[in-house]
Write a protein that holds these residues in place. Structure first.
Motif, PDB file in Angstrom:
ATOM      1  N   VAL A  22       0.836  -1.202   0.000  1.00  0.00           N
ATOM      2  CA  VAL A  22       0.000   0.000   0.000  1.00  0.00           C
ATOM      3  C   VAL A  22       0.872   1.254   0.000  1.00  0.00           C
ATOM      4  CG1 VAL A  22      -1.650   1.361   1.358  1.00  0.00           C
ATOM      5  CG2 VAL A  22      -1.988  -1.096   1.056  1.00  0.00           C
TER       6      VAL A  22
ATOM      7  N   LYS B  23     -10.257  -6.241   1.600  1.00  0.00           N
ATOM      8  CA  LYS B  23     -11.631  -6.623   1.893  1.00  0.00           C
ATOM      9  C   LYS B  23     -11.722  -8.097   2.268  1.00  0.00           C
ATOM     10  CE  LYS B  23     -13.945  -3.156  -1.035  1.00  0.00           C
ATOM     11  NZ  LYS B  23     -14.827  -2.945  -2.226  1.00  0.00           N
TER      12      LYS B  23
ATOM     13  N   MET C   1      -6.014  -0.284  -6.297  1.00  0.00           N
ATOM     14  CA  MET C   1      -7.322  -0.926  -6.365  1.00  0.00           C
ATOM     15  C   MET C   1      -7.212  -2.428  -6.090  1.00  0.00           C
ATOM     16  SD  MET C   1      -9.443   1.479  -6.827  1.00  0.00           S
ATOM     17  CE  MET C   1     -10.904   0.528  -7.208  1.00  0.00           C
TER      18      MET C   1
ATOM     19  N   LYS D 159      -6.858  -2.960  -2.427  1.00  0.00           N
ATOM     20  CA  LYS D 159      -8.108  -2.697  -1.735  1.00  0.00           C
ATOM     21  C   LYS D 159      -8.977  -3.936  -1.721  1.00  0.00           C
ATOM     22  CE  LYS D 159     -12.075   0.436  -1.759  1.00  0.00           C
ATOM     23  NZ  LYS D 159     -12.726   1.588  -2.446  1.00  0.00           N
ATOM     24  N   ASP D 160      -9.007  -4.659  -2.873  1.00  0.00           N
ATOM     25  CA  ASP D 160      -9.798  -5.891  -2.925  1.00  0.00           C
ATOM     26  C   ASP D 160      -9.218  -6.942  -1.961  1.00  0.00           C
ATOM     27  OD1 ASP D 160     -11.391  -4.730  -4.825  1.00  0.00           O
ATOM     28  OD2 ASP D 160     -10.276  -5.598  -6.517  1.00  0.00           O
TER      29      ASP D 160
END
Length: 668
Positions: free
Chosen positions: A239, A259, A252, A255-256
């Motif tokens: 990150v 989650k 992106m 980010k997945d």
């Protein structure tokens, strides 16, 4: 002039039948006949089986040879008793007797009327007109009258001598039985201790196994946690890098990923990560140690017919015998429900999911105490009893560095008596002292010396005396002193030898002592009156400090000298003539590096303290290597002095470790 009756008695009963001289170290045979130890050695010619010189009965020597025969204890002290008795009865020498009433007048006449010996003045003043004759005419008649009485007394004397021999044999038998019982006691106790230690190790092993299983689980779970931690740290690092590079595509994708590994995943991971615990408790059996008995002593008469109705023995032939008695009931309180249906209940694991969380009131007995009870109820195979408590286990090694009792600064000399007393000369203090131990390693006493600087020490077995060589500051000479094993000075003799700063001393089979000067290598032979009878050099080229030790071979009187700085052992005959030499520098078998202490066994084998190689080696009487008795594997550091016990163990004083070791010489 013919010998008188008392001299004849001495000749008949206090003289050896082989050398016809007064006994020296008298040894008694199973047939009750007594001879000098040296005479028996010459008579047996080192054979195990021989005939008694007196009665021709076959005798088999013990493994220790003639030395192992019993000592005739009454011979040594009987001369003093007889002399005291003679003095109390007024028996004097065989010279001319003088009249006590008329000074200077000899008793030449005998008054038949008064039945007394008289002088010529007595005839005039006291025995006028009595029946008087010359004393020579009366002696023969009196001699004939007493002849029958003397013969009867001689027969009685032989009975008393036989009784003394019987008492000696009985005392020897008691010592032998005591030794046998001591062995059985230790074996019995050791068996129980071994079983207890075996059970202890098994219980400790169970606890260790249970703990190890849980530690392995914890280790596996630690790896899982570390892996999960590393993955999350890698995500955070991605990150940071993507943000710094303004890489929207990478951001992106991360980010997945976040989650998928969010808070819910963390909660699931924590629920799956069960941490094991060791819920173990030890339940000890209750043993009433205050009442614990390994056995007990029971004394009873050897033959009920020899005991009077009132319980007293008839005479000295009625002895008491110690009987071995096994404990009829174990004093250990065992519970009735003794059969376990599962594994040993003394260690139990509580399941983490147990609803109660506690150990219940199980009444099963420990298997260990079943074994203890069976051992206690098993009869002890001996003719004597068992003590009421477990004996102490031998300390090996014993002693440590220090200045207190049982501690050493520099234990440089050692000697062992046949009774098991260990004498250690500690030279590390300002004043040397001798500490006395038993073979169990228990400190007995310390002997201090005020007026002599001790150089060396030995033990004279047949007199039970400690022989001390030292220098006397008051007399400015070397002295040889004899002490009892309790530290009482018996006699001190000035020696006509040079001043010795360091020396060693040994007892010779003929009663003389041999002294070696550690600096020059000179050997001095000193007789029992303190006179030097021989001198020879053990080192042809001393040059520097030779550092010698000395011993004698009991089988032939040979003198064995170790030369530490020459890495060799020299052997001389009893007169100091060189016989042979063996040893060379190195650490291989039979090689030596700074050999110090030396001693010999009853077979003539030579045992050497190979100090520089931290070991003790054994050679035969010709110098051929036999075996290594002990080495640094047995914690030896610098074995300085050695001696042998009566049961063939080497006792070694180690100046490096400041302690005393014991090793069997025939097994390793």
């Amino acid at each position: 002039m013919a010998s008188g009756p008392s001299e004849t008695i001495l000749e008949d009963f206090l003289s050896c039948g082989i050398c016809l001289e007064p006994y020296k170290k008298p040894k008694i045979l199973p047939c009750a006949h007594t001879f000098c130890e040296r005479c028996l050695k010459a008579h047996t010619k080192l054979k195990r089986k021989f005939s008694c010189p007196h009665c021709r009965r076959q005798v088999i020597l013990p493994p220790e040879g003639v030395k192992g025969l019993g000592d005739n204890f009454w011979i040594g002290s009987f001369r003093d008793i007889l002399e005291a008795q003679r003095q109390s009865l007024g028996i004097v020498g065989t010279g001319r007797r003088l009249c006590q009433e008329h000074e200077g007048e000899q008793l030449k006449y005998f008054c038949k009327s008064c039945d007394v010996t008289i002088c010529s003045d007595c005839i005039i003043f006291n025995h006028n007109q009595h029946d008087v004759t010359k004393i020579g005419q009366v002696i023969q008649k009196k001699r004939e009258e007493m002849k029958t009485q003397i013969e009867e007394e001689r027969r009685n004397l032989r009975k008393f001598v036989s009784k003394l021999d019987t008492l000696d044999m009985a005392e020897k038998e008691i010592h032998e039985k005591k030794h046998d019982v001591d062995v059985q006691i230790r074996l019995c106790a050791q068996r129980i201790l071994d079983e207890i230690e075996k059970e202890r190790d098994a219980l400790l092993g169970e606890v260790s196994s249970a703990a190890q299983r849980r530690i392995e689980v914890i280790s596996d779970r630690r790896k899982v946690v570390q892996q999960e931690l590393a993955e999350r740290m890698a995500i955070i690092e991605r990150v940071n890098k993507a943000s710094a590079a303004e890489d929207l595509v990478e951001m992106m994708a991360i980010k997945d990923t976040l989650k998928q590994t969010g808070g819910a995943a963390i909660d699931d991971f924590e629920n799956d990560l069960t941490i094991p615990t060791l819920n173990v408790v030890f339940r000890a059996q209750q043993i009433p140690l205050a009442n614990f008995k390994l056995g007990f002593i029971e004394e009873k008469a050897a033959d009920a017919d020899t005991v009077k109705k009132n319980g007293g023995p008839h005479d000295t032939d009625s002895f008491l015998t110690l009987e071995a008695v096994a404990v009829p009931n174990s004093p250990i309180a065992l519970q009735q429900d003794s059969k376990a249906s599962s594994t040993d209940p003394t260690v139990q694991e509580e399941a983490a999911t147990s609803s109660s969380g506690a150990v219940g009131g199980d009444t099963e007995s420990d298997d260990l105490f079943h074994e203890v009870e069976s051992l206690l109820l098993e009869p002890v195979p001996t003719s004597m009893s068992v003590p009421t408590r477990l004996p102490a286990r031998p300390k090996n090694p014993f002693g440590q560095r220090g200045t207190g009792d049982g501690e050493f600064c520099s234990p440089e000399r050692i000697a062992v008596s046949e009774d098991g007393d260990v004498f250690v000369l500690d030279c590390g203090l300002k004043k040397a002292s001798i500490q006395v131990f038993d073979l169990m390693g228990v400190f007995q006493q310390r002997i201090l010396f005020e007026d002599v600087n001790v150089r060396a020490m030995s033990f004279r077995e047949y007199e039970k005396h400690i022989i001390v060589l030292g220098s006397s500051p008051k007399e400015s000479c070397m002295v040889l002193q004899e002490y009892s094993k309790y530290g009482y000075l018996h006699r001190s003799m000035r020696l006509g030898i040079p001043f010795l700063r360091k020396a060693d001393i040994t007892e010779c089979p003929d009663g003389n002592v041999a002294i070696v000067d550690e600096n020059s290598g000179n050997v001095y032979i000193i007789d029992q009156q303190g006179k030097r009878v021989a001198t020879f050099s053990a080192d042809d080229n001393p040059g520097r400090s030779t550092s010698c030790s000395i011993a004698t071979d009991p089988t032939n009187g040979n003198i064995v000298v170790s030369l530490a700085t020459k890495e060799s052992i020299k052997v001389f005959d009893s007169c100091g003539r060189f016989d042979f030499e063996f040893g060379s520098f190195g650490n291989g078998e039979g090689q030596l590096y700074h050999p110090t202490g030396v001693c010999t066994d009853n077979l003539g084998n030579i045992i050497v303290a190979d100090s520089g190689n931290h070991r003790i080696q054994m050679f035969d009487s010709s110098g051929r290597f036999l075996r290594v008795i002990a080495s640094d594997r047995e914690k030896l550091q610098w074995p300085r002095a050695i001696d042998l016990t009566s049961d063939d163990r080497v006792v070694a004083a180690d100046t490096g470790a400041c302690c005393v070791f014991l090793f069997p010489i025939y097994f390793r």
